[in-house]
Design an enzyme around this catalytic site. Structure first.
Site, PDB file in Angstrom:
ATOM      1  N   THR A  11       0.793  -1.115   0.021  1.00 27.82           N
ATOM      2  CA  THR A  11      -0.104  -0.117  -0.054  1.00 27.82           C
ATOM      3  C   THR A  11       0.947   1.178  -0.097  1.00 27.82           C
ATOM      4  O   THR A  11       0.335   2.426  -0.051  1.00 27.82           O
ATOM      5  CB  THR A  11      -0.865   0.028   1.308  1.00 27.82           C
ATOM      6  OG1 THR A  11      -0.242   0.258   2.380  1.00 27.82           O
ATOM      7  CG2 THR A  11      -1.839  -1.278   1.133  1.00 27.82           C
ATOM      8  N   ASP A  14       6.243   2.580  -3.176  1.00 28.32           N
ATOM      9  CA  ASP A  14       7.219   1.579  -3.911  1.00 28.32           C
ATOM     10  C   ASP A  14       6.199   0.248  -4.035  1.00 28.32           C
ATOM     11  O   ASP A  14       6.364  -0.108  -5.140  1.00 28.32           O
ATOM     12  CB  ASP A  14       8.380   1.211  -3.107  1.00 28.32           C
ATOM     13  CG  ASP A  14       9.376   2.199  -2.974  1.00 28.32           C
ATOM     14  OD1 ASP A  14       9.126   3.475  -3.557  1.00 28.32           O
ATOM     15  OD2 ASP A  14      10.335   2.094  -2.377  1.00 28.32           O
ATOM     16  N   ALA A  80       7.723  -3.460   3.373  1.00 33.96           N
ATOM     17  CA  ALA A  80       7.077  -2.966   4.647  1.00 33.96           C
ATOM     18  C   ALA A  80       8.070  -2.478   5.648  1.00 33.96           C
ATOM     19  O   ALA A  80       9.151  -3.148   5.906  1.00 33.96           O
ATOM     20  CB  ALA A  80       6.177  -3.953   5.268  1.00 33.96           C
ATOM     21  N   ALA A  81       7.796  -1.467   6.481  1.00 29.46           N
ATOM     22  CA  ALA A  81       8.640  -0.896   7.563  1.00 29.46           C
ATOM     23  C   ALA A  81       8.055   0.378   8.109  1.00 29.46           C
ATOM     24  O   ALA A  81       6.985   0.931   7.470  1.00 29.46           O
ATOM     25  CB  ALA A  81      10.126  -0.380   6.817  1.00 29.46           C
ATOM     26  N   GLN A  82       8.358   0.703   9.404  1.00 28.45           N
ATOM     27  CA  GLN A  82       8.101   2.067   9.767  1.00 28.45           C
ATOM     28  C   GLN A  82       9.413   3.017   9.142  1.00 28.45           C
ATOM     29  O   GLN A  82      10.264   2.941   9.542  1.00 28.45           O
ATOM     30  CB  GLN A  82       8.255   2.067  11.266  1.00 28.45           C
ATOM     31  CG  GLN A  82       7.421   3.293  12.172  1.00 28.45           C
ATOM     32  CD  GLN A  82       8.083   4.623  11.508  1.00 28.45           C
ATOM     33  OE1 GLN A  82       7.519   5.534  10.749  1.00 28.45           O
ATOM     34  NE2 GLN A  82       9.338   4.763  12.008  1.00 28.45           N
ATOM     35  N   SER A  83       8.821   3.664   8.031  1.00 27.73           N
ATOM     36  CA  SER A  83       9.677   4.209   7.269  1.00 27.73           C
ATOM     37  C   SER A  83      10.061   5.678   7.244  1.00 27.73           C
ATOM     38  O   SER A  83      10.759   6.352   6.513  1.00 27.73           O
ATOM     39  CB  SER A  83       9.521   3.882   5.872  1.00 27.73           C
ATOM     40  OG  SER A  83       8.250   4.353   5.512  1.00 27.73           O
ATOM     41  N   THR A 124      18.408   1.009   2.483  1.00 32.33           N
ATOM     42  CA  THR A 124      18.285   2.471   2.528  1.00 32.33           C
ATOM     43  C   THR A 124      19.592   2.855   2.590  1.00 32.33           C
ATOM     44  O   THR A 124      20.490   2.807   3.156  1.00 32.33           O
ATOM     45  CB  THR A 124      17.565   3.187   3.425  1.00 32.33           C
ATOM     46  OG1 THR A 124      17.276   4.255   3.250  1.00 32.33           O
ATOM     47  CG2 THR A 124      17.724   2.490   4.765  1.00 32.33           C
ATOM     48  N   GLU A 126      19.876   5.543   4.290  1.00 32.83           N
ATOM     49  CA  GLU A 126      20.187   6.217   5.574  1.00 32.83           C
ATOM     50  C   GLU A 126      21.061   5.201   6.552  1.00 32.83           C
ATOM     51  O   GLU A 126      21.343   5.418   7.530  1.00 32.83           O
ATOM     52  CB  GLU A 126      18.674   6.145   6.412  1.00 32.83           C
ATOM     53  CG  GLU A 126      17.686   7.352   5.886  1.00 32.83           C
ATOM     54  CD  GLU A 126      18.097   8.512   6.269  1.00 32.83           C
ATOM     55  OE1 GLU A 126      18.631   8.886   7.402  1.00 32.83           O
ATOM     56  OE2 GLU A 126      17.702   9.692   5.460  1.00 32.83           O
ATOM     57  N   TYR A 148      15.554   4.568  12.566  1.00 33.23           N
ATOM     58  CA  TYR A 148      15.254   3.734  11.209  1.00 33.23           C
ATOM     59  C   TYR A 148      16.433   3.296  10.524  1.00 33.23           C
ATOM     60  O   TYR A 148      16.444   2.253  10.111  1.00 33.23           O
ATOM     61  CB  TYR A 148      14.543   4.923  10.554  1.00 33.23           C
ATOM     62  CG  TYR A 148      14.348   4.481   9.039  1.00 33.23           C
ATOM     63  CD1 TYR A 148      13.412   3.733   8.638  1.00 33.23           C
ATOM     64  CD2 TYR A 148      15.029   5.085   8.136  1.00 33.23           C
ATOM     65  CE1 TYR A 148      13.163   3.142   7.351  1.00 33.23           C
ATOM     66  CE2 TYR A 148      14.759   4.628   6.688  1.00 33.23           C
ATOM     67  CZ  TYR A 148      14.028   3.792   6.352  1.00 33.23           C
ATOM     68  OH  TYR A 148      13.748   3.304   5.195  1.00 33.23           O
ATOM     69  N   LYS A 152      16.985  -0.708   9.771  1.00 40.57           N
ATOM     70  CA  LYS A 152      17.425  -1.150   8.270  1.00 40.57           C
ATOM     71  C   LYS A 152      18.869  -1.673   8.304  1.00 40.57           C
ATOM     72  O   LYS A 152      18.837  -2.692   7.504  1.00 40.57           O
ATOM     73  CB  LYS A 152      17.214   0.391   7.757  1.00 40.57           C
ATOM     74  CG  LYS A 152      15.839   0.707   6.922  1.00 40.57           C
ATOM     75  CD  LYS A 152      15.129  -0.366   5.980  1.00 40.57           C
ATOM     76  CE  LYS A 152      13.912  -0.028   5.490  1.00 40.57           C
ATOM     77  NZ  LYS A 152      13.178  -1.054   4.743  1.00 40.57           N
ATOM     78  N   HIS A 178      14.124   8.150  -3.488  1.00 42.05           N
ATOM     79  CA  HIS A 178      13.375   8.048  -4.477  1.00 42.05           C
ATOM     80  C   HIS A 178      11.775   8.547  -4.348  1.00 42.05           C
ATOM     81  O   HIS A 178      11.408   8.044  -3.412  1.00 42.05           O
ATOM     82  CB  HIS A 178      13.411   6.956  -5.293  1.00 42.05           C
ATOM     83  CG  HIS A 178      13.012   5.626  -4.115  1.00 42.05           C
ATOM     84  ND1 HIS A 178      13.967   5.137  -3.064  1.00 42.05           N
ATOM     85  CD2 HIS A 178      11.964   4.768  -4.119  1.00 42.05           C
ATOM     86  CE1 HIS A 178      13.233   4.532  -2.480  1.00 42.05           C
ATOM     87  NE2 HIS A 178      12.195   3.886  -3.088  1.00 42.05           N
ATOM     88  N   ARG A 183       4.160   9.903  -2.867  1.00 37.98           N
ATOM     89  CA  ARG A 183       5.023   9.996  -1.750  1.00 37.98           C
ATOM     90  C   ARG A 183       3.971  10.513  -0.343  1.00 37.98           C
ATOM     91  O   ARG A 183       3.186  11.157  -1.029  1.00 37.98           O
ATOM     92  CB  ARG A 183       6.079  10.885  -1.895  1.00 37.98           C
ATOM     93  CG  ARG A 183       7.186  10.877  -0.785  1.00 37.98           C
ATOM     94  CD  ARG A 183       7.629   9.596  -0.173  1.00 37.98           C
ATOM     95  NE  ARG A 183       8.900   9.389  -0.333  1.00 37.98           N
ATOM     96  CZ  ARG A 183       9.853   8.610   0.206  1.00 37.98           C
ATOM     97  NH1 ARG A 183       9.271   7.506   0.875  1.00 37.98           N
ATOM     98  NH2 ARG A 183      10.916   8.415   0.095  1.00 37.98           N
TER      99      ARG A 183
END
Length: 334
Positions: A11, A14, A80-83, A124, A126, A148, A152, A178, A183
């Site tokens: 959802t 990406d 999926a992640a708390q991004s 990522t 990050e 985060y 990751k 990206h 977004r």
């Protein structure tokens, strides 16, 4: 018979673009979603008849095993992640549980159900954080600067570890920033383009931002999901940086966004130090030479074109929202 793929985070930005790409390639698509009364699915609403959503949770390894048994995917894309980086400071434990240990649970489920599944882990830029070299490539030392980024990095290394220990076809894509019209509004690029459109339409008068001098390597999301797919089609699993190789400041993004609408950002943008991260990441710029040479991947959208795409999309969105509001008021007045 076409391949089958499971996408976690379908959802999100990406996930929605990846689903579109794989459908074009003849895949059967399953999307993992958490059972919730508020699950946002607007990014994939146009795909509702083409993808099958399955209920599960990265916090629950048993549900992941069941999903793999039922869906029988050839490929799994863990997006999926708390991004949202700033939120990871407020929810550091949850970020670790979902982003780091969630990947481990999914890898464990793959080993138990079908170790021949090809696995993509969304890593990522990050993870580079306080970058030790410029530009950053697959050999650059990591120095994450947020919960985060740390989470990751765990997911990245557990993917490498499981690949080497269990022989999994598991790849990590170290993707630099990206963006796209899909977004989330909380991310700085979209926050800027949406606010600029609102200001243009007279709906607001100012925009508060944090560090305008932070520099990022920004690309176009649809280009990057193609890179994900290419990684899982390779002969051997490996890790790849995907990036444009150009760096631009937040200030430059803001300036171009407002100028496209005939505005001077200095008249509207104000700095709020509370929006600056506790540990800032100042400069990220990627070297995607390995992906170009081995995967034939390269970005197709320039920085200027990316800003233009997002500004035009948000201006159209704001205008649609205004038209809808006017229509509702007219209906209520009758």
């Amino acid at each position: 018979m076409g391949k089958r793929a499971l996408i976690t985070g379908i959802t999100g930005q990406d996930g929605s673009y990846l689903a579109e790409l794989l459908l074009e390639k003849g895949y059967t698509i399953f999307g993992l979603i958490r059972r919730s009364s508020t699950t946002p699915t607007e990014r994939i609403s146009h795909l509702s008849e083409k993808v099958e959503l399955v209920s599960g949770d990265l916090l629950d390894e048993r549900s992941l095993r069941q999903i793999l048994e039922v869906c029988e995917p050839d490929e799994v894309y863990n997006l999926a992640a708390q991004s949202f980086v700033p939120e990871s400071w407020n929810q550091a434990i949850l970020t670790g549980e979902v982003t780091a240990l969630g990947a481990t649970r999914l890898l464990n489920a793959i080993i138990d159900v079908n170790p021949r599944i090809r696995y993509y882990q969304a890593s990522t830029s990050e993870m580079f954080g306080k970058a030790q070299t410029v530009p950053q490539n697959e050999a650059t030392p990591f120095y994450p600067r947020s919960p985060y980024g740390v989470s990751k990095l765990y997911a990245h290394w557990i993917t490498v570890n499981y690949r080497e220990s269990y022989g999994l076809f598991a790849c990590s894509g170290i993707l630099f920033n990206h963006e796209s019209p899909r977004r989330g509004l909380e991310f700085v690029t979209r926050k800027v383009t949406y606010a600029a459109a609102q200001i243009k339409e007279g709906l607001r008068q100012e925009l508060w931002l944090g560090n305008l001098d932070a520099q990022r390597d920004w690309g176009y999301a649809p280009d990057y999901v193609e890179g994900m797919w290419r990684m899982l089609q390779a002969d051997q699993p490996d890790d790849y940086v995907l990036a444009t190789g150009e760096t631009h400041s937040v200030r430059e993004w803001v300036d171009k966004s407002f100028r496209l609408l005939g505005l001077d950002y200095r008249d509207y943008v104000k700095v709020d130090t509370r929006l600056v991260r506790p540990a800032e990441v100042d400069l990220l710029i990627g070297d995607a030479s390995k992906a170009r040479q081995r995967l034939g991947w390269k970005p197709s959208v320039t920085f200027d074109k990316l800003v233009e795409i997002m500004v035009e999309a948000d201006l159209a969105l704001v205008q649609r929202q205004q038209a809808l509001q006017h229509a509702l008021k007219s209906t209520m007045a009758k």
